[in-house]
Motif scaffolding. Structure first.
Motif, PDB file in Angstrom:
ATOM      1  N   HIS A  91       0.835  -1.210   0.000  1.00 26.91           N
ATOM      2  CA  HIS A  91       0.000   0.000   0.000  1.00 26.91           C
ATOM      3  C   HIS A  91       0.865   1.254   0.000  1.00 26.91           C
ATOM      4  O   HIS A  91       1.975   1.246   0.534  1.00 26.91           O
ATOM      5  N   ASP A 102       7.014   2.161   5.016  1.00 29.05           N
ATOM      6  CA  ASP A 102       5.849   1.328   5.332  1.00 29.05           C
ATOM      7  C   ASP A 102       4.913   1.274   4.131  1.00 29.05           C
ATOM      8  O   ASP A 102       4.303   2.288   3.788  1.00 29.05           O
ATOM      9  N   GLY A 103       4.809   0.118   3.501  1.00 32.95           N
ATOM     10  CA  GLY A 103       3.907  -0.051   2.366  1.00 32.95           C
ATOM     11  C   GLY A 103       4.498   0.409   1.055  1.00 32.95           C
ATOM     12  O   GLY A 103       4.562  -0.351   0.079  1.00 32.95           O
ATOM     13  N   GLU A 140      -4.796   0.918   3.374  1.00 34.53           N
ATOM     14  CA  GLU A 140      -4.323  -0.146   4.263  1.00 34.53           C
ATOM     15  C   GLU A 140      -4.227   0.363   5.688  1.00 34.53           C
ATOM     16  O   GLU A 140      -4.466  -0.363   6.637  1.00 34.53           O
ATOM     17  N   GLU A 141      -3.838   1.641   5.832  1.00 35.52           N
ATOM     18  CA  GLU A 141      -3.519   2.148   7.166  1.00 35.52           C
ATOM     19  C   GLU A 141      -4.756   2.388   8.031  1.00 35.52           C
ATOM     20  O   GLU A 141      -4.688   2.282   9.249  1.00 35.52           O
ATOM     21  N   HIS A 200       7.498  -6.162   2.814  1.00 34.95           N
ATOM     22  CA  HIS A 200       7.214  -5.054   3.715  1.00 34.95           C
ATOM     23  C   HIS A 200       8.389  -4.919   4.667  1.00 34.95           C
ATOM     24  O   HIS A 200       9.111  -5.882   4.897  1.00 34.95           O
ATOM     25  N   HIS A 368      -1.427  -7.023   7.570  1.00 31.82           N
ATOM     26  CA  HIS A 368      -1.030  -6.561   6.239  1.00 31.82           C
ATOM     27  C   HIS A 368      -2.085  -7.029   5.247  1.00 31.82           C
ATOM     28  O   HIS A 368      -2.871  -7.923   5.540  1.00 31.82           O
TER      29      HIS A 368
HETATM   30 ZN   LIG Z   1       2.180  -1.218   5.977  1.00 35.78          ZN
END
Ligand SMILES: [Zn+2]
Length: 426
Positions: A91, A102-103, A140-141, A200, A368
């Motif tokens: 993401h 992150d992502g 996603e978050e 990730h 995830h």
């Molecule tokens: Zn993530």
């Protein structure tokens, strides 16, 4: 076909490494914060701009860009018309003050893996058994729109599209309203997946401490996420005598403290957090009448999670008495300890092995998109080290060499999936 026949070493040439790092630097400019992080909440301005840039990058490398009904963004590499896809991605949305990795790292690594393989297949004239779809999952978050992992939850049928699209942010803007003007939405289920891979950052410090390059994720911790409201009664913060007060913020405070004490009681096997607290009316001279908080409990042991929940319910009853409040608890999202398919873990292990990277099995504490995907197709999740385990923080960092090692292993995993190594008939 033996694995040796389709892969004989690293695909990450110096040119590829430079192109990847260049694109990653460009990517990190979207929503960049002064302290070196990013702010790219789902369907916000920076997320939209970054998606536009990403669509151009995919198109420039010959991939066909497509969206589904919840705004998941796909880059399709069609080499075998009609065949389903190896879905690979992560993401690009972020928490409000987050890190760059992150992502975003996983989406860009997926794209570059597809670019490498597109070149390989074009040069060799070989046609893989499966097509490849790079994916940037929507929201996603879950920082702007709850729940998290929204795009993959809709894709996998865990969440109804109408429910997701009707979800509103703090200003009352719905997902449908936020996505409509962007063009990132289509009346489609998206490409059909046969396999899934995600890479990730670890967001913990196990890999770094052990000096291990690649984490082979075998299972996810179980999680329960709650929306908790504490109802009291509004009063004058000075004049109202103490015994008459039904202070919702006092009740919430007791709960926040207890959540931490509960984790200490199950040290190492339970993580708890209150990540958001809304106070009403949040006014200087008013005892709060209502508070709303988001509470997470996570464990690698479902029995611990069940026991922690039981203790928590008992404590809710005590807090209701102590603070003279009423507590309502709603489960907003949960997942159990579902292992990743062992044959996928083995495939990833052998890829890391033959490419010469140190590797070890690991659990994921965070949820995830692959946590959803593994319920519908064989799924591989890889981790690369996070410096000092820092995440959801602008100081989040992963070394270039670790990102490139991850890209190398991911590329091999996608190559092997595409060539049908785990196909049902082989
Ligand atoms: Zn993530």
């Amino acid at each position: 076909m033996t694995s040796e026949a389709i892969s004989s070493g690293t695909a990450i040439t110096p040119e590829r490494a430079a192109a990847f790092l260049r694109d990653f630097a460009t990517m990190s400019e979207f929503g960049a914060t002064p302290a070196g992080g990013v702010d790219r909440q789902a369907a916000g301005e920076a997320d939209i701009e970054q998606r536009r840039w990403f669509a151009e990058l995919l198109t420039a490398h010959g991939l066909r860009v497509q969206y589904d009904r919840i705004g998941n963004q796909f880059g399709l590499l069609d080499l075998n018309p009609g065949a389903p896809y190896v879905m690979v991605g992560s993401h690009m949305d972020s928490q409000p003050t987050a890190g760059r990795y992150d992502g975003a790292y996983g989406v860009l690594a997926a794209a570059h893996a597809a670019f490498v393989l597109a070149n390989e297949w074009s040069e060799s004239g070989k046609r893989p058994q499966y097509n490849v779809a790079v994916v940037n999952w929507f929201n996603e978050e879950g920082s702007r729109f709850v729940p998290s992992m929204m795009g993959s939850s809709v894709y996998t049928g865990v969440l109804a599209p109408e429910t997701a699209l009707a979800t509103t942010d703090k200003d009352g803007v719905s997902v449908a309203e936020a996505l409509a003007p962007t063009g990132f939405i289509d009346d489609s289920d998206g490409p059909r997946a046969a396999f899934c891979a995600e890479i990730h950052i670890e967001q913990g410090r196990l890999l770094e401490n052990a000096g291990t390059a690649i984490g082979l994720v075998t299972a996810s911790w179980a999680a329960k996420k709650y929306v908790v409201t504490v109802e009291g009664d509004q009063a004058h913060s000075g004049a109202t005598v103490m015994e008459d007060r039904r202070d919702a913020l006092y009740g919430a405070a007791l709960l926040v403290v207890f959540a931490r004490e509960l984790a200490d009681r199950f040290a190492g096997v339970l993580h708890t957090a209150v990540g958001q607290l809304d106070v009403y009316p949040n006014s200087p001279v008013v005892v709060a009448s209502s508070t709303r908080l988001l509470l997470d409990l996570r464990s690698a042991d479902e029995a611990v999670l069940a026991e922690a929940n039981r203790i928590l319910s008992d404590r809710f009853a005590e807090i209701e008495r102590i603070a003279k409040v009423t507590i309502h608890q709603t489960l907003s999202h949960e997942w159990g300890i579902n292992p990743y398919q062992p044959e996928g873990v083995e495939l990833a292990r052998s890829s890391a092995e033959r490419l010469g990277y140190s590797h070890d099995e690991i659990l994921t504490v965070a949820g995830h998109d692959s946590t959803n995907m593994k319920k519908i197709v064989p799924t591989i999740m890889l981790f690369v080290p996070s410096v000092e385990g820092i995440s959801h923080n602008e100081r989040e960092h992963t070394l270039d060499e670790n990102m490139l090692a991850g890209l190398d292993v991911l590329t091999d995993v996608v190559r092997r999936f595409a060539h049908g190594e785990l196909a049902p008939s082989s």
